[in-house]
Write a protein that holds these residues in place. Structure first.
Motif, mmCIF file in Angstrom:
data_model
loop_
_atom_site.group_PDB
_atom_site.id
_atom_site.type_symbol
_atom_site.label_atom_id
_atom_site.label_comp_id
_atom_site.label_asym_id
_atom_site.label_seq_id
_atom_site.Cartn_x
_atom_site.Cartn_y
_atom_site.Cartn_z
ATOM 1 N N ILE A 203 0.586 -0.626 -0.304
ATOM 2 C CA ILE A 203 -0.150 -0.218 0.063
ATOM 3 C C ILE A 203 0.778 1.416 0.094
ATOM 4 O O ILE A 203 0.635 2.503 -0.627
ATOM 5 N N GLY A 204 1.784 0.957 0.485
ATOM 6 C CA GLY A 204 3.461 2.496 0.614
ATOM 7 C C GLY A 204 3.469 2.499 1.941
ATOM 8 O O GLY A 204 2.163 3.291 2.898
ATOM 9 N N VAL A 205 4.088 3.226 2.317
ATOM 10 C CA VAL A 205 4.791 3.453 4.163
ATOM 11 C C VAL A 205 3.812 5.033 4.136
ATOM 12 O O VAL A 205 2.969 4.732 5.404
ATOM 13 N N GLU A 206 3.752 5.780 3.308
ATOM 14 C CA GLU A 206 2.801 7.275 3.093
ATOM 15 C C GLU A 206 1.665 6.453 3.751
ATOM 16 O O GLU A 206 0.541 7.585 4.173
ATOM 17 N N GLN A 207 0.657 5.608 3.519
ATOM 18 C CA GLN A 207 -0.438 5.473 3.655
ATOM 19 C C GLN A 207 -1.088 4.638 4.605
ATOM 20 O O GLN A 207 -1.516 4.364 5.467
ATOM 21 N N VAL A 208 0.134 3.965 4.961
ATOM 22 C CA VAL A 208 0.282 3.147 6.783
ATOM 23 C C VAL A 208 0.417 3.991 8.245
ATOM 24 O O VAL A 208 1.641 4.937 8.029
ATOM 25 N N PHE A 209 -0.658 4.700 8.662
ATOM 26 C CA PHE A 209 0.090 4.527 10.324
ATOM 27 C C PHE A 209 -0.672 3.991 11.212
ATOM 28 O O PHE A 209 -1.469 2.851 11.217
ATOM 29 N N TRP A 210 0.709 3.735 11.899
ATOM 30 C CA TRP A 210 0.534 2.433 13.196
ATOM 31 C C TRP A 210 0.785 3.298 14.763
ATOM 32 O O TRP A 210 1.949 3.579 14.121
ATOM 33 N N LEU A 211 0.183 2.642 15.514
ATOM 34 C CA LEU A 211 0.105 3.536 16.930
ATOM 35 C C LEU A 211 1.121 2.500 17.075
ATOM 36 O O LEU A 211 1.231 0.944 17.219
ATOM 37 N N GLY A 212 2.008 3.379 18.018
ATOM 38 C CA GLY A 212 3.738 2.180 18.715
ATOM 39 C C GLY A 212 4.165 2.867 17.383
ATOM 40 O O GLY A 212 5.782 2.492 18.437
ATOM 41 N N LYS A 213 4.513 3.200 16.862
ATOM 42 C CA LYS A 213 5.222 3.381 15.509
ATOM 43 C C LYS A 213 5.022 4.813 15.264
ATOM 44 O O LYS A 213 6.209 5.643 15.233
ATOM 45 N N ASP A 214 3.883 5.041 14.708
ATOM 46 C CA ASP A 214 4.026 6.833 14.046
ATOM 47 C C ASP A 214 2.919 7.889 15.898
ATOM 48 O O ASP A 214 3.294 8.888 15.272
ATOM 49 N N CYS A 215 2.903 7.135 16.616
ATOM 50 C CA CYS A 215 2.867 7.595 17.863
ATOM 51 C C CYS A 215 2.828 6.926 18.339
ATOM 52 O O CYS A 215 2.320 5.603 18.799
ATOM 53 N N PRO A 216 2.751 7.494 19.822
ATOM 54 C CA PRO A 216 3.058 6.885 21.305
ATOM 55 C C PRO A 216 2.253 4.896 21.365
ATOM 56 O O PRO A 216 0.957 5.300 20.673
ATOM 57 N N ALA A 217 2.684 4.188 21.641
ATOM 58 C CA ALA A 217 1.977 2.831 22.215
ATOM 59 C C ALA A 217 0.634 3.520 23.188
ATOM 60 O O ALA A 217 -0.517 2.729 22.647
ATOM 61 N N ASP A 218 0.664 4.465 23.997
ATOM 62 C CA ASP A 218 0.004 4.274 25.458
ATOM 63 C C ASP A 218 -0.996 5.567 25.320
ATOM 64 O O ASP A 218 -1.488 5.726 25.756
ATOM 65 N N ILE A 219 -1.115 5.319 23.443
ATOM 66 C CA ILE A 219 -2.354 6.793 23.313
ATOM 67 C C ILE A 219 -3.622 6.770 23.884
ATOM 68 O O ILE A 219 -3.784 5.175 23.620
ATOM 69 N N LEU A 220 -4.156 7.358 24.415
ATOM 70 C CA LEU A 220 -5.892 7.325 24.928
ATOM 71 C C LEU A 220 -6.649 7.275 24.300
ATOM 72 O O LEU A 220 -8.255 6.950 24.463
ATOM 73 N N ARG A 221 -6.030 8.561 23.202
ATOM 74 C CA ARG A 221 -7.426 8.858 22.238
ATOM 75 C C ARG A 221 -7.008 8.359 20.568
ATOM 76 O O ARG A 221 -5.876 8.979 20.868
ATOM 77 N N TYR A 222 -8.549 8.263 19.476
ATOM 78 C CA TYR A 222 -7.681 7.729 18.297
ATOM 79 C C TYR A 222 -7.158 9.561 18.054
ATOM 80 O O TYR A 222 -7.822 10.414 18.133
ATOM 81 N N PRO A 223 -5.986 9.018 17.154
ATOM 82 C CA PRO A 223 -5.473 10.624 16.874
ATOM 83 C C PRO A 223 -5.976 11.271 15.094
ATOM 84 O O PRO A 223 -5.143 10.721 14.565
#
Length: 82
Positions: free
Chosen positions: A27-47
């Protein structure tokens, strides 16, 4: 804002790293958002602002983490633990 088309519910120890690798390749790196990689894994709300425009969102978050305002296809991989 546009939500993702696919949300990958990564269940620990079920090939999530391999799936992330495949999403990035096909799909392409620019089209993938990974929780824990692109933001902290312990994020509490949908970014919303970070995810806007991405095709795939994934990571170790339960279905309840994702807001009702998005309407993607949800998927997960399971495997036999034996």
């Amino acid at each position: 804002m546009s939500g993702p088309e696919l949300v990958f519910l990564h269940i620990p120890k079920t090939a999530g790293t391999s799936q992330l690798h495949d999403f990035n390749n096909y799909i392409g790196v620019e089209q993938v958002f990974w929780l824990g990689k692109d933001c902290p894994a312990d994020i509490l709300r949908y970014p919303y602002s970070l995810v806007d425009g991405k095709f795939v969102v994934g990571g170790h978050k339960p279905l309840s983490f994702y807001p009702d305002s998005i309407d993607p296809l949800y998927c997960a991989i399971l495997r036999d633990p034996i």
